[in-house]
Write a protein that holds these residues in place. Sequence first.
Motif, short mmCIF file in Angstrom:
data_model
loop_
_atom_site.label_atom_id
_atom_site.label_comp_id
_atom_site.label_asym_id
_atom_site.label_seq_id
_atom_site.Cartn_x
_atom_site.Cartn_y
_atom_site.Cartn_z
N ALA A 664 4.65 -10.76 10.79
CA ALA A 664 4.75 -10.11 9.48
C ALA A 664 3.42 -10.11 8.73
O ALA A 664 3.08 -9.14 8.05
N ASP A 665 2.66 -11.23 8.83
CA ASP A 665 1.38 -11.28 8.13
C ASP A 665 0.43 -10.21 8.65
O ASP A 665 -0.22 -9.50 7.88
N ALA A 666 0.32 -10.12 9.98
CA ALA A 666 -0.56 -9.11 10.57
C ALA A 666 -0.13 -7.71 10.16
O ALA A 666 -0.94 -6.86 9.81
N PHE A 667 1.18 -7.48 10.19
CA PHE A 667 1.71 -6.17 9.81
C PHE A 667 1.35 -5.83 8.37
O PHE A 667 0.90 -4.72 8.06
N LEU A 668 1.54 -6.78 7.45
CA LEU A 668 1.28 -6.51 6.04
C LEU A 668 -0.21 -6.34 5.76
O LEU A 668 -0.59 -5.53 4.92
N PHE A 669 -1.04 -7.11 6.48
CA PHE A 669 -2.49 -6.91 6.32
C PHE A 669 -2.89 -5.49 6.72
O PHE A 669 -3.76 -4.88 6.10
N ILE A 670 -2.25 -4.99 7.76
CA ILE A 670 -2.54 -3.62 8.21
C ILE A 670 -1.95 -2.60 7.24
O ILE A 670 -2.59 -1.61 6.87
N LEU A 671 -0.72 -2.87 6.79
CA LEU A 671 -0.01 -1.92 5.93
C LEU A 671 -0.75 -1.70 4.62
O LEU A 671 -0.74 -0.58 4.08
N ASP A 672 -1.39 -2.74 4.07
CA ASP A 672 -2.03 -2.55 2.76
C ASP A 672 -3.29 -1.69 2.84
O ASP A 672 -3.89 -1.38 1.82
N ASN A 673 -3.68 -1.29 4.06
CA ASN A 673 -4.73 -0.30 4.21
C ASN A 673 -4.18 1.12 4.14
O ASN A 673 -4.93 2.09 4.04
N ILE A 674 -2.84 1.22 4.24
CA ILE A 674 -2.19 2.54 4.24
C ILE A 674 -1.39 2.75 2.96
O ILE A 674 -1.41 3.83 2.37
N LEU A 675 -0.69 1.70 2.51
CA LEU A 675 0.07 1.75 1.26
C LEU A 675 -0.68 0.95 0.19
O LEU A 675 -1.32 -0.06 0.49
N ASP A 676 -0.55 1.38 -1.05
CA ASP A 676 -1.15 0.66 -2.17
C ASP A 676 -0.47 -0.71 -2.30
O ASP A 676 0.75 -0.81 -2.47
N LYS A 677 -1.28 -1.75 -2.24
CA LYS A 677 -0.76 -3.12 -2.28
C LYS A 677 -0.04 -3.43 -3.58
O LYS A 677 0.85 -4.28 -3.63
N SER A 678 -0.42 -2.74 -4.67
CA SER A 678 0.18 -3.01 -5.97
C SER A 678 1.44 -2.18 -6.22
O SER A 678 2.10 -2.34 -7.24
N SER A 679 1.78 -1.28 -5.28
CA SER A 679 2.93 -0.39 -5.49
C SER A 679 4.24 -1.15 -5.33
O SER A 679 4.32 -2.16 -4.63
N SER A 680 5.27 -0.64 -5.99
CA SER A 680 6.60 -1.26 -5.87
C SER A 680 7.12 -1.16 -4.44
O SER A 680 7.83 -2.05 -3.97
N THR A 681 6.74 -0.10 -3.73
CA THR A 681 7.18 0.06 -2.34
C THR A 681 6.65 -1.07 -1.48
O THR A 681 7.40 -1.68 -0.70
N TYR A 682 5.35 -1.36 -1.62
CA TYR A 682 4.75 -2.45 -0.82
C TYR A 682 5.41 -3.78 -1.18
O TYR A 682 5.76 -4.58 -0.29
N ARG A 683 5.61 -4.02 -2.47
CA ARG A 683 6.23 -5.28 -2.90
C ARG A 683 7.65 -5.40 -2.38
O ARG A 683 8.10 -6.48 -1.99
#
Length: 807
Positions: A664-683
């Motif tokens: 999950a950590d690796a996935f989220l590190f990668i995802l925040d390059n595609i989705l805005d880390k501050s967005s409600s979707t990412y959270r």
Amino acid sequence: MKLYIPTCTLNFNNIFSTESISPKVFYQRRGFGNKRFYSVEANSLDDVVLLYSKYPRYDVEDSEIENYPMVIEIDSDDYPSGIITKQGTNSGVEVYVSASTIYLNPFHTKIYFDSYVERQGVLTKAAQSIENKFEKLYSANLVVKPQTKRGFFDNVKDLFTKNDSDEFEWDSSYLPTEIDANISNIEQDRKIDRIRGFVYCYLIGANMTVSSDVAELKSLARRMRNTLSAIVNSPTHTPSDLQDESLTKDIKDFNRIYSSIDEDALYNANIIDMRLSRNPLKLEKQDVIALLESLDIYTEFCSKLHLRRVYDANDLWRCVEFYSPESYNTAIDSLNSVVRKIELRSISEGQKNEVKELVRISHDGSVNVLDKTVKPEFYDSLLNSQIGNEYEAVKNENGIDEPLAIAYNGGKILQRILGDKWNDSKWANYINALLSHLQESSAFDLYSIDNDVLNSFAAFCQKGDNIDRLSEYLVQCGFNNYRLAFGLYGATRGFASLPKTFTSTLINGDRDYYKSFVLNAYQQLFGVSILNAEFPTQANSFEIRESNIGSTIMGNISKIETKPSKQTQVISAVSQALELEDAVQSPKAFMCIADNVLGKGTKVYKALKAANFEDDNTKYSEDEFRERIYSIIESSLPKARAQRQETIEKINKVIELEAKRQDADAFLFILDNILDKSSSTYRNIVKMLKTNHIETTPKEKSLFDSQSHQPKASFKGQSVNSMSNETLPELPSLIQLLPEVFRRLEQNWKFTGMNYKDDRREHIRFFINLCKKEGRGDSPKRTSLYNVFTTQLAEQIEKELLSFYGI
């Protein structure tokens, strides 16, 4: 045995308007549903459907419109003998054909897509299709099965281990050259469509049946809405004498009926009666009321009893006296809410009808009504005539319009049944008056004869071109029994024509009830019992390299992003991140993780960027990958020993994370390059992975341990941070509520979540109490919950919420 049918995504709405797939030639000739069907090379024969014993991989021709492979899995045990026949075997793959329509069921059918994006694209279009009735029911059956790239060593491994793959690469050698199958009778398909239409419509109508009082209430409400609309849309917003007289009478009648069936009105009447009966002078109740009214204190007397607020239709006058668009909308919304509340309560108090107790389908395809509320002889004959399309001959021979042909044909059937009793009978007079009305627009009294079957038949002849028009007309005329007219509609128009807005209460309602209905209807229609029938769950509907992360996110996409228009973007981003996270020694994945662990401002990160490492497409082994990274950063490492060692540890950490799979950590590190880390979707994604206990990097501080990623699971006794962003769960009790009622409930859910952040049970309690207060009308401002959120509804929703959260 599992069999696989290759088709394409352009056919999805067509297939699920009828819940079936047919040979291509059927669609042009069958005379119902969508006429266009798109072929794929793996299923390109016109007269039969091709099926394979293994999962086929094939390409869909590029075109200007989006179209992708889609594979349907069925269980051959669900079909009568002879429907599916084997044609041969090629390289271990058995090839089957069916010259008949294959009817799907939600228990053993799966629909496969190559990617989440393609799956979501199909669902987005299905949501906009009025004919596709099954996209919600089958959502858990829609499976993502991306093609795994296989190399030389994979094939060698299969050879030595004798591993039998469940997939195969399709080519034209799998097409049968000679077809040994009996071409199906398309007329049989037409008949099945009409029988299914009748069964669905009749059952829906039977379950919508209400008391005569409720039917009259609905009719009065409709008339008052129309009158008010005419008044407020007039230049002066002032009623004419006729409108004033009509509205006054309708309001009086509405209040009289409403006060006799509304639970709050009945409660008040009981309280007043008890209090009046205890008067010290032992006077009769009516005498006490007369005395109190003569003293002008009856209203004050009632106010001291703390009675419940009851809707008064006289409130409608306010939008006439003080007209504004807002006052009109408020008045109409309140009226609609109280009528809907009364209707739902009337329906809920009735027993749900079982199709096996209402309808019998014989082996010859004839239909008989077992319903004891119906006198069957004329209705059965009329039904089977409509299913057989007999009125078409009358229409063509006489060159008349369809409604007149149906009425004439029905009259002939009734004349044949009555024989000598027909001439100068009340039935003959009724049918002749109906024919004159349809032909010459002469006056016609729908209720000039007291007969449910004939009344429903006449209503269908007048408004039977559209199910919504027919339904509105039945309400307008005060019908309380909808099954007869709806049944005629289904038998005439067929199942494919029914919009999902009409069928949703049955198909997307109580799962156990619908399951019982499908099993019985399937057995009666096709003579086959479906064994081990269970609805699939969302959790097992994703097969992206056995990805727990992908399954969790895609299975809860509606909670992560509520807007369908944005869900496709989220799924695309998640798919990209999953693909990178699953890649082996991927420079791009490494750089996505590194910008979090190393930081974009560090010298080593800048060195990697300068070397354009993220766009490196070289196929590295594990050792080569590490060597390449250190060869780039070596000159950029800090000189100080402690800092150098810390940087090396971080580099090794990034390499370790990149090498992991389903982390999950690796996935989220990668995802925040595609989705805005501050967005409600990412959270929401972070919270979803945490709630579902998706594994993170062991023995190290995880993303979930940091303050910025710490939404806690919403269960009893635990904190529920960010509760205000949480949507109200989709509960069974909420399905039939009006949109404005659901919106208000969701607003209250979020508001109460902000006030009770430490305990889910308290959150639910506060939510229920607030909604009950608004339901009683005790809130400072009246909301859409007024007279809707009753004690009975509150108890049911509270029970479902406690169950949903495991409390």
